[in-house]
Design a protein around this motif. Structure first.
Motif, PDB file in Angstrom:
ATOM      1  N   ARG A 111       4.489  14.837 -10.974  1.00 54.85           N
ATOM      2  CA  ARG A 111       4.943  14.961 -12.363  1.00 54.85           C
ATOM      3  C   ARG A 111       3.878  15.634 -13.222  1.00 54.85           C
ATOM      4  NH1 ARG A 111       8.820  13.083 -15.797  1.00 54.85           N
ATOM      5  NH2 ARG A 111       8.142  12.598 -17.903  1.00 54.85           N
ATOM      6  N   LEU A 112       2.618  15.265 -13.014  1.00 55.44           N
ATOM      7  CA  LEU A 112       1.529  15.890 -13.767  1.00 55.44           C
ATOM      8  C   LEU A 112       1.439  17.377 -13.453  1.00 55.44           C
ATOM      9  CD1 LEU A 112      -0.934  15.656 -15.638  1.00 55.44           C
ATOM     10  CD2 LEU A 112      -2.283  15.180 -13.578  1.00 55.44           C
ATOM     11  N   CYS A 113       1.572  17.733 -12.182  1.00 53.34           N
ATOM     12  CA  CYS A 113       1.535  19.152 -11.804  1.00 53.34           C
ATOM     13  C   CYS A 113       2.698  19.914 -12.431  1.00 53.34           C
ATOM     14  CB  CYS A 113       1.566  19.300 -10.292  1.00 53.34           C
ATOM     15  SG  CYS A 113       0.049  18.789  -9.489  1.00 53.34           S
ATOM     16  N   GLN A 114       3.871  19.292 -12.454  1.00 48.38           N
ATOM     17  CA  GLN A 114       5.034  19.932 -13.059  1.00 48.38           C
ATOM     18  C   GLN A 114       4.805  20.153 -14.547  1.00 48.38           C
ATOM     19  OE1 GLN A 114       8.573  17.552 -13.029  1.00 48.38           O
ATOM     20  NE2 GLN A 114       9.914  19.294 -13.375  1.00 48.38           N
ATOM     21  N   GLN A 115       4.225  19.164 -15.224  1.00 55.04           N
ATOM     22  CA  GLN A 115       3.955  19.316 -16.652  1.00 55.04           C
ATOM     23  C   GLN A 115       2.905  20.384 -16.907  1.00 55.04           C
ATOM     24  OE1 GLN A 115       2.882  15.371 -17.825  1.00 55.04           O
ATOM     25  NE2 GLN A 115       5.002  14.678 -17.985  1.00 55.04           N
ATOM     26  N   GLU A 116       1.891  20.446 -16.055  1.00 56.46           N
ATOM     27  CA  GLU A 116       0.859  21.468 -16.215  1.00 56.46           C
ATOM     28  C   GLU A 116       1.424  22.859 -15.961  1.00 56.46           C
ATOM     29  OE1 GLU A 116      -2.351  21.239 -17.230  1.00 56.46           O
ATOM     30  OE2 GLU A 116      -1.896  19.150 -17.713  1.00 56.46           O
ATOM     31  N   GLU A 162       0.831  -1.209   0.000  1.00 52.51           N
ATOM     32  CA  GLU A 162       0.000   0.000   0.000  1.00 52.51           C
ATOM     33  C   GLU A 162       0.863   1.255   0.000  1.00 52.51           C
ATOM     34  OE1 GLU A 162      -3.388   2.214   2.699  1.00 52.51           O
ATOM     35  OE2 GLU A 162      -2.623   0.270   3.328  1.00 52.51           O
ATOM     36  N   LEU A 163       1.936   1.250   0.775  1.00 46.30           N
ATOM     37  CA  LEU A 163       2.847   2.388   0.794  1.00 46.30           C
ATOM     38  C   LEU A 163       3.470   2.613  -0.577  1.00 46.30           C
ATOM     39  CD1 LEU A 163       4.345   4.588   2.389  1.00 46.30           C
ATOM     40  CD2 LEU A 163       6.071   2.866   2.919  1.00 46.30           C
ATOM     41  N   ALA A 164       3.856   1.525  -1.254  1.00 47.71           N
ATOM     42  CA  ALA A 164       4.433   1.650  -2.589  1.00 47.71           C
ATOM     43  C   ALA A 164       3.419   2.245  -3.558  1.00 47.71           C
ATOM     44  CB  ALA A 164       4.920   0.290  -3.081  1.00 47.71           C
ATOM     45  N   LEU A 165       2.174   1.801  -3.493  1.00 47.38           N
ATOM     46  CA  LEU A 165       1.136   2.353  -4.378  1.00 47.38           C
ATOM     47  C   LEU A 165       0.903   3.835  -4.111  1.00 47.38           C
ATOM     48  CD1 LEU A 165      -1.550  -0.471  -4.460  1.00 47.38           C
ATOM     49  CD2 LEU A 165       0.079   0.162  -6.248  1.00 47.38           C
ATOM     50  N   VAL A 166       0.901   4.218  -2.847  1.00 50.97           N
ATOM     51  CA  VAL A 166       0.697   5.626  -2.492  1.00 50.97           C
ATOM     52  C   VAL A 166       1.859   6.469  -3.002  1.00 50.97           C
ATOM     53  CG1 VAL A 166       0.592   7.220  -0.534  1.00 50.97           C
ATOM     54  CG2 VAL A 166      -0.818   5.170  -0.552  1.00 50.97           C
ATOM     55  N   LEU A 167       3.086   5.968  -2.858  1.00 50.66           N
ATOM     56  CA  LEU A 167       4.249   6.720  -3.336  1.00 50.66           C
ATOM     57  C   LEU A 167       4.230   6.869  -4.853  1.00 50.66           C
ATOM     58  CD1 LEU A 167       7.096   5.335  -1.052  1.00 50.66           C
ATOM     59  CD2 LEU A 167       6.057   7.598  -1.020  1.00 50.66           C
ATOM     60  N   ILE A 168       3.869   5.809  -5.566  1.00 49.61           N
ATOM     61  CA  ILE A 168       3.783   5.888  -7.031  1.00 49.61           C
ATOM     62  C   ILE A 168       2.717   6.895  -7.437  1.00 49.61           C
ATOM     63  CG2 ILE A 168       3.126   4.595  -9.099  1.00 49.61           C
ATOM     64  CD1 ILE A 168       4.490   2.155  -7.780  1.00 49.61           C
ATOM     65  N   TYR A 169       1.577   6.863  -6.774  1.00 45.35           N
ATOM     66  CA  TYR A 169       0.504   7.805  -7.082  1.00 45.35           C
ATOM     67  C   TYR A 169       0.940   9.242  -6.799  1.00 45.35           C
ATOM     68  CZ  TYR A 169      -3.950  10.213  -6.842  1.00 45.35           C
ATOM     69  OH  TYR A 169      -4.967  11.100  -7.029  1.00 45.35           O
ATOM     70  N   ASP A 170       1.589   9.464  -5.654  1.00 47.61           N
ATOM     71  CA  ASP A 170       2.050  10.814  -5.307  1.00 47.61           C
ATOM     72  C   ASP A 170       3.071  11.340  -6.307  1.00 47.61           C
ATOM     73  OD1 ASP A 170       0.401  10.873  -3.132  1.00 47.61           O
ATOM     74  OD2 ASP A 170       1.967  10.324  -1.700  1.00 47.61           O
ATOM     75  N   MET A 171       4.004  10.484  -6.712  1.00 44.10           N
ATOM     76  CA  MET A 171       5.019  10.922  -7.670  1.00 44.10           C
ATOM     77  C   MET A 171       4.402  11.212  -9.034  1.00 44.10           C
ATOM     78  SD  MET A 171       8.289   8.601  -6.414  1.00 44.10           S
ATOM     79  CE  MET A 171       8.385   7.787  -7.917  1.00 44.10           C
ATOM     80  N   SER A 172       3.394  10.446  -9.433  1.00 45.53           N
ATOM     81  CA  SER A 172       2.748  10.728 -10.711  1.00 45.53           C
ATOM     82  C   SER A 172       1.953  12.033 -10.641  1.00 45.53           C
ATOM     83  CB  SER A 172       1.850   9.569 -11.133  1.00 45.53           C
ATOM     84  OG  SER A 172       0.768   9.426 -10.247  1.00 45.53           O
ATOM     85  N   CYS A 173       1.364  12.322  -9.482  1.00 50.40           N
ATOM     86  CA  CYS A 173       0.655  13.603  -9.314  1.00 50.40           C
ATOM     87  C   CYS A 173       1.624  14.773  -9.385  1.00 50.40           C
ATOM     88  CB  CYS A 173      -0.091  13.628  -7.983  1.00 50.40           C
ATOM     89  SG  CYS A 173      -1.543  12.586  -7.952  1.00 50.40           S
TER      90      CYS A 173
END
Length: 55
Positions: free
Chosen positions: A37-42, A24-35
């Motif tokens: 990255r998306l914010c940085q691209q936006e 669960e921690l790994a999934l949360v970290l992957i989700y946070d990092m993708s968010c």
């Protein structure tokens, strides 16, 4: 589901296997990092992030 809550309805992690918590921690970290990255691209679309822009 009711077995993971005690009588006071407080969430306890003692009922979960540590491997499940690590997954669960790994999934949360992957989700946070993708968010992030998306914010940085936006932001790059709205703001010129070129370091030489102030020259």
């Amino acid at each position: 589901m009711p077995t993971i809550f005690n009588d006071n309805y407080k969430f306890t992690l003692a009922h979960f296997h540590p491997a499940i918590l690590a997954f669960e921690l790994a999934l949360v970290l992957i989700y946070d990092m993708s968010c992030m990255r998306l914010c940085q691209q936006e932001l790059k679309g709205f703001v010129d992030v070129n370091p030489n822009a102030l020259d």
